[in-house]
Design a protein around this motif. Structure first.
Motif, PDB file in Angstrom:
ATOM      1  N   ILE A 216      29.751 -21.737 -40.778  1.00  0.00           N
ATOM      2  CA  ILE A 216      29.620 -20.567 -41.655  1.00  0.00           C
ATOM      3  C   ILE A 216      29.451 -19.293 -40.825  1.00  0.00           C
ATOM      4  CG2 ILE A 216      28.079 -19.457 -43.327  1.00  0.00           C
ATOM      5  CD1 ILE A 216      27.629 -22.246 -44.544  1.00  0.00           C
ATOM      6  N   VAL A 217      28.711 -19.370 -39.721  1.00  0.00           N
ATOM      7  CA  VAL A 217      28.555 -18.203 -38.845  1.00  0.00           C
ATOM      8  C   VAL A 217      29.913 -17.742 -38.339  1.00  0.00           C
ATOM      9  CG1 VAL A 217      27.703 -17.442 -36.589  1.00  0.00           C
ATOM     10  CG2 VAL A 217      26.196 -18.675 -38.133  1.00  0.00           C
ATOM     11  N   ARG A 218      30.717 -18.656 -37.849  1.00  0.00           N
ATOM     12  CA  ARG A 218      32.015 -18.294 -37.272  1.00  0.00           C
ATOM     13  C   ARG A 218      32.966 -17.753 -38.344  1.00  0.00           C
ATOM     14  NH1 ARG A 218      32.895 -19.753 -32.203  1.00  0.00           N
ATOM     15  NH2 ARG A 218      35.163 -19.773 -32.491  1.00  0.00           N
ATOM     16  N   ILE A 219      33.003 -18.401 -39.516  1.00  0.00           N
ATOM     17  CA  ILE A 219      33.904 -17.944 -40.572  1.00  0.00           C
ATOM     18  C   ILE A 219      33.465 -16.579 -41.104  1.00  0.00           C
ATOM     19  CG2 ILE A 219      34.778 -18.446 -42.882  1.00  0.00           C
ATOM     20  CD1 ILE A 219      35.966 -20.209 -40.745  1.00  0.00           C
ATOM     21  N   THR A 220      32.162 -16.388 -41.299  1.00  0.00           N
ATOM     22  CA  THR A 220      31.661 -15.101 -41.778  1.00  0.00           C
ATOM     23  C   THR A 220      31.971 -13.995 -40.783  1.00  0.00           C
ATOM     24  OG1 THR A 220      29.853 -16.221 -42.940  1.00  0.00           O
ATOM     25  CG2 THR A 220      29.620 -13.854 -42.577  1.00  0.00           C
ATOM     26  N   ARG A 221      31.740 -14.265 -39.521  1.00  0.00           N
ATOM     27  CA  ARG A 221      32.005 -13.259 -38.477  1.00  0.00           C
ATOM     28  C   ARG A 221      33.483 -12.876 -38.470  1.00  0.00           C
ATOM     29  NH1 ARG A 221      34.075 -13.657 -33.420  1.00  0.00           N
ATOM     30  NH2 ARG A 221      33.466 -12.040 -31.906  1.00  0.00           N
ATOM     31  N   ALA A 222      34.376 -13.866 -38.475  1.00  0.00           N
ATOM     32  CA  ALA A 222      35.812 -13.586 -38.434  1.00  0.00           C
ATOM     33  C   ALA A 222      36.265 -12.832 -39.684  1.00  0.00           C
ATOM     34  CB  ALA A 222      36.585 -14.897 -38.290  1.00  0.00           C
ATOM     35  N   SER A 223      35.736 -13.223 -40.841  1.00  0.00           N
ATOM     36  CA  SER A 223      36.135 -12.579 -42.091  1.00  0.00           C
ATOM     37  C   SER A 223      35.659 -11.138 -42.161  1.00  0.00           C
ATOM     38  CB  SER A 223      35.591 -13.388 -43.269  1.00  0.00           C
ATOM     39  OG  SER A 223      36.021 -12.846 -44.493  1.00  0.00           O
ATOM     40  N   VAL A 224      34.419 -10.892 -41.746  1.00  0.00           N
ATOM     41  CA  VAL A 224      33.890  -9.528 -41.765  1.00  0.00           C
ATOM     42  C   VAL A 224      34.648  -8.646 -40.780  1.00  0.00           C
ATOM     43  CG1 VAL A 224      31.860  -8.106 -41.236  1.00  0.00           C
ATOM     44  CG2 VAL A 224      31.610 -10.201 -42.583  1.00  0.00           C
ATOM     45  N   LEU A 225      34.976  -9.182 -39.603  1.00  0.00           N
ATOM     46  CA  LEU A 225      35.751  -8.409 -38.625  1.00  0.00           C
ATOM     47  C   LEU A 225      37.110  -8.009 -39.187  1.00  0.00           C
ATOM     48  CD1 LEU A 225      35.060 -10.277 -35.242  1.00  0.00           C
ATOM     49  CD2 LEU A 225      34.335  -7.969 -35.892  1.00  0.00           C
ATOM     50  N   GLU A 226      37.726  -8.908 -39.941  1.00  0.00           N
ATOM     51  CA  GLU A 226      39.033  -8.605 -40.525  1.00  0.00           C
ATOM     52  C   GLU A 226      38.918  -7.558 -41.633  1.00  0.00           C
ATOM     53  OE1 GLU A 226      42.668 -10.901 -42.894  1.00  0.00           O
ATOM     54  OE2 GLU A 226      40.968 -12.034 -42.082  1.00  0.00           O
ATOM     55  N   VAL A 227      37.906  -7.704 -42.490  1.00  0.00           N
ATOM     56  CA  VAL A 227      37.784  -6.810 -43.645  1.00  0.00           C
ATOM     57  C   VAL A 227      37.326  -5.414 -43.229  1.00  0.00           C
ATOM     58  CG1 VAL A 227      36.463  -6.407 -45.766  1.00  0.00           C
ATOM     59  CG2 VAL A 227      37.391  -8.662 -45.292  1.00  0.00           C
ATOM     60  N   GLN A 228      36.419  -5.306 -42.263  1.00  0.00           N
ATOM     61  CA  GLN A 228      35.880  -3.993 -41.928  1.00  0.00           C
ATOM     62  C   GLN A 228      36.900  -3.075 -41.251  1.00  0.00           C
ATOM     63  OE1 GLN A 228      32.495  -4.648 -39.416  1.00  0.00           O
ATOM     64  NE2 GLN A 228      33.700  -5.030 -37.567  1.00  0.00           N
ATOM     65  N   ASN A 229      38.026  -3.645 -40.850  1.00  0.00           N
ATOM     66  CA  ASN A 229      39.111  -2.836 -40.283  1.00  0.00           C
ATOM     67  C   ASN A 229      40.251  -2.605 -41.272  1.00  0.00           C
ATOM     68  OD1 ASN A 229      37.902  -2.583 -37.685  1.00  0.00           O
ATOM     69  ND2 ASN A 229      38.579  -4.662 -37.178  1.00  0.00           N
ATOM     70  N   ALA A 230      40.045  -3.009 -42.537  1.00  0.00           N
ATOM     71  CA  ALA A 230      41.084  -2.843 -43.546  1.00  0.00           C
ATOM     72  C   ALA A 230      41.222  -1.371 -43.931  1.00  0.00           C
ATOM     73  CB  ALA A 230      40.750  -3.687 -44.785  1.00  0.00           C
ATOM     74  N   PRO A 258      36.781 -16.466 -48.079  1.00  0.00           N
ATOM     75  CA  PRO A 258      36.917 -17.593 -47.140  1.00  0.00           C
ATOM     76  C   PRO A 258      35.587 -18.263 -46.818  1.00  0.00           C
ATOM     77  CG  PRO A 258      37.245 -15.500 -46.007  1.00  0.00           C
ATOM     78  CD  PRO A 258      37.244 -15.204 -47.464  1.00  0.00           C
ATOM     79  N   VAL A 259      34.498 -17.491 -46.880  1.00  0.00           N
ATOM     80  CA  VAL A 259      33.179 -18.075 -46.624  1.00  0.00           C
ATOM     81  C   VAL A 259      32.821 -19.057 -47.736  1.00  0.00           C
ATOM     82  CG1 VAL A 259      30.729 -17.574 -46.312  1.00  0.00           C
ATOM     83  CG2 VAL A 259      32.442 -16.027 -45.367  1.00  0.00           C
ATOM     84  N   ILE A 260      33.114 -18.696 -48.988  1.00  0.00           N
ATOM     85  CA  ILE A 260      32.820 -19.582 -50.113  1.00  0.00           C
ATOM     86  C   ILE A 260      33.647 -20.855 -50.019  1.00  0.00           C
ATOM     87  CG2 ILE A 260      33.088 -19.818 -52.610  1.00  0.00           C
ATOM     88  CD1 ILE A 260      32.248 -16.927 -52.869  1.00  0.00           C
ATOM     89  N   THR A 261      34.903 -20.724 -49.618  1.00  0.00           N
ATOM     90  CA  THR A 261      35.727 -21.927 -49.418  1.00  0.00           C
ATOM     91  C   THR A 261      35.087 -22.850 -48.397  1.00  0.00           C
ATOM     92  OG1 THR A 261      37.728 -20.650 -49.900  1.00  0.00           O
ATOM     93  CG2 THR A 261      38.017 -22.756 -48.788  1.00  0.00           C
ATOM     94  N   THR A 262      34.638 -22.274 -47.301  1.00  0.00           N
ATOM     95  CA  THR A 262      33.985 -23.066 -46.257  1.00  0.00           C
ATOM     96  C   THR A 262      32.708 -23.709 -46.772  1.00  0.00           C
ATOM     97  OG1 THR A 262      34.867 -21.575 -44.574  1.00  0.00           O
ATOM     98  CG2 THR A 262      33.032 -22.979 -43.928  1.00  0.00           C
ATOM     99  N   ILE A 263      31.920 -22.948 -47.540  1.00  0.00           N
ATOM    100  CA  ILE A 263      30.669 -23.486 -48.083  1.00  0.00           C
ATOM    101  C   ILE A 263      30.960 -24.655 -49.017  1.00  0.00           C
ATOM    102  CG2 ILE A 263      28.731 -22.974 -49.612  1.00  0.00           C
ATOM    103  CD1 ILE A 263      28.727 -20.137 -48.426  1.00  0.00           C
ATOM    104  N   GLY A 264      31.999 -24.522 -49.852  1.00  0.00           N
ATOM    105  CA  GLY A 264      32.355 -25.609 -50.754  1.00  0.00           C
ATOM    106  C   GLY A 264      32.743 -26.871 -50.019  1.00  0.00           C
ATOM    107  N   LEU A 265      33.570 -26.730 -48.981  1.00  0.00           N
ATOM    108  CA  LEU A 265      33.973 -27.895 -48.193  1.00  0.00           C
ATOM    109  C   LEU A 265      32.778 -28.516 -47.475  1.00  0.00           C
ATOM    110  CD1 LEU A 265      37.304 -26.510 -46.671  1.00  0.00           C
ATOM    111  CD2 LEU A 265      37.074 -28.220 -48.481  1.00  0.00           C
ATOM    112  N   GLN A 266      31.930 -27.674 -46.928  1.00  0.00           N
ATOM    113  CA  GLN A 266      30.772 -28.180 -46.206  1.00  0.00           C
ATOM    114  C   GLN A 266      29.767 -28.847 -47.141  1.00  0.00           C
ATOM    115  OE1 GLN A 266      30.511 -28.346 -42.858  1.00  0.00           O
ATOM    116  NE2 GLN A 266      32.595 -27.559 -42.914  1.00  0.00           N
ATOM    117  N   THR A 267      29.677 -28.375 -48.384  1.00  0.00           N
ATOM    118  CA  THR A 267      28.775 -29.004 -49.347  1.00  0.00           C
ATOM    119  C   THR A 267      29.198 -30.440 -49.620  1.00  0.00           C
ATOM    120  OG1 THR A 267      28.352 -26.866 -50.383  1.00  0.00           O
ATOM    121  CG2 THR A 267      27.770 -28.827 -51.652  1.00  0.00           C
ATOM    122  N   GLY A 268      30.506 -30.642 -49.795  1.00  0.00           N
ATOM    123  CA  GLY A 268      30.985 -32.009 -49.977  1.00  0.00           C
ATOM    124  C   GLY A 268      30.744 -32.872 -48.761  1.00  0.00           C
TER     125      GLY A 268
END
Length: 334
Positions: A216-230, A258-268
């Protein structure tokens, strides 16, 4: 929204049907067979033949499969070879423990992972960002069972700060109407029992939640980096939008999909990954019981528990899809 949920539930039927075929074939392919599991390794051929005839194991596999499916549809999941109790009863006795452990692990993973990933992205390229990345890599690479043993040895055996195993101390005499020990202590007013259950959850939840936390740390970091430059973020910043609004509504909210997708997969995966954690900490959930069922070739338990876990995994994915529309209005339009 209701049509989407209904359609996904209908798609669940062929999925579970295909899983049942694969599961039945896998269980029947295990060495020894169900008769040997019932009688033991030293069973005589005559005894094995009698058991096969008694339980229908000598019938064609196709016939056995449809008999098994017919019983499942009637709510009959068979009887456990280990305990001689109905599989459904054993599942509902242990399911609350695993759900409680998975929720605790998920709280740790999300509560630490999302803020840490966002914090690392906001400090991109600095020492704190590199440290967060290194820690997440370490968290992913450490096996769950190894981390569980380390945590148990340090905090339970050496320091004695936390309990080493089980769900509750023997000195606690509490009632458990729901099977969720923390919640039961709250609703019955037995707060010492609730606190004791929390103490028993800390170590296994840390062990189980470390890998999801790192991901979750890695996905959140990558997603925020992508969005903050939009472009829309730069436009909002140029128009003088307040930083709190910019970070909350523009960056973090759009980075959550993408973070929620990761959380859902990790929950399972938490439910299935609980096998090793519960075994190390002698935690009486479905994971430890399923591990014993594998070694004893308890076929009814294996088949029933895996079907239940598959249903839970599918429902979690459905909840993730529904949450998309709550966070992103564009999904509702589509």
């Amino acid at each position: 929204m209701l049509r989407t949920i209904g359609r996904r539930l209908l798609f669940l039927i062929p999925t579970l049907f295909g899983l049942s075929i694969l599961l039945f074939a896998w269980v029947r392919a295990l060495p020894g067979g169900p008769a040997v599991a019932l009688l033991g390794e030293k069973a005589t051929p005559d005894a094995i033949e009698r058991v096969n005839k008694l339980y229908g194991f000598d019938r064609p596999l196709i016939e056995q499969y449809f008999v098994w499916i017919g019983r499942l549809l009637q709510g009959d999941f068979g009887t456990s070879i280990q305990t001689n109790r109905p599989v459904l009863e054993e599942f509902f006795r242990r399911f609350p423990a695993t759900i409680e452990l998975s929720i605790a692990a998920l709280i740790i993973a999300i509560g630490v992972g999302v803020p840490l990933g966002y914090w690392a992205a906001r400090r991109h390229g600095r020492l704190s960002d590199h440290a967060a990345v290194v820690l997440s890599l370490v968290g992913i690479t450490i096996p769950v069972f190894f981390l569980a043993f380390i945590l148990k040895y340090i905090f339970a055996v050496q320091l004695g700060w936390l309990p080493a195993d089980g769900r509750q101390s023997p000195r606690i005499d509490a009632t458990h109407p729901t099977g969720f020990y923390v919640w039961d202590g709250i609703i019955t007013g037995e707060f010492d029992a609730s606190w004791d259950a929390i103490l028993h959850l800390i170590l296994p939840a840390l062990a189980l939640g470390t890998i999801p936390l790192a991901i979750i740390v890695r996905i959140t970091r990558a997603s925020v980096l992508e969005v903050q430059n939009a472009d829309y973020v730069r436009t909002g910043r140029a128009k003088g939008v307040a930083n709190s609004t910019l970070r909350g509504r523009f960056i973090l909210r759009n980075a959550l999909l993408p973070v929620i997708t990761t959380i859902g997969l990790q929950t399972g995966l938490l439910i299935s990954g609980a096998v090793l954690t519960e075994t190390v900490f002698a935690y009486p959930g479905i994971g430890s019981f399923l591990a014993r069922a594998i070694f004893t070739r308890d076929f009814p338990v294996l088949q029933g528990f895996i079907i239940f876990i598959a249903i839970a995994y599918a429902l979690i994915n459905l909840a993730v899809d529904v949450s998309y529309s709550l966070i992103d209005p564009r999904v509702r339009v589509q």
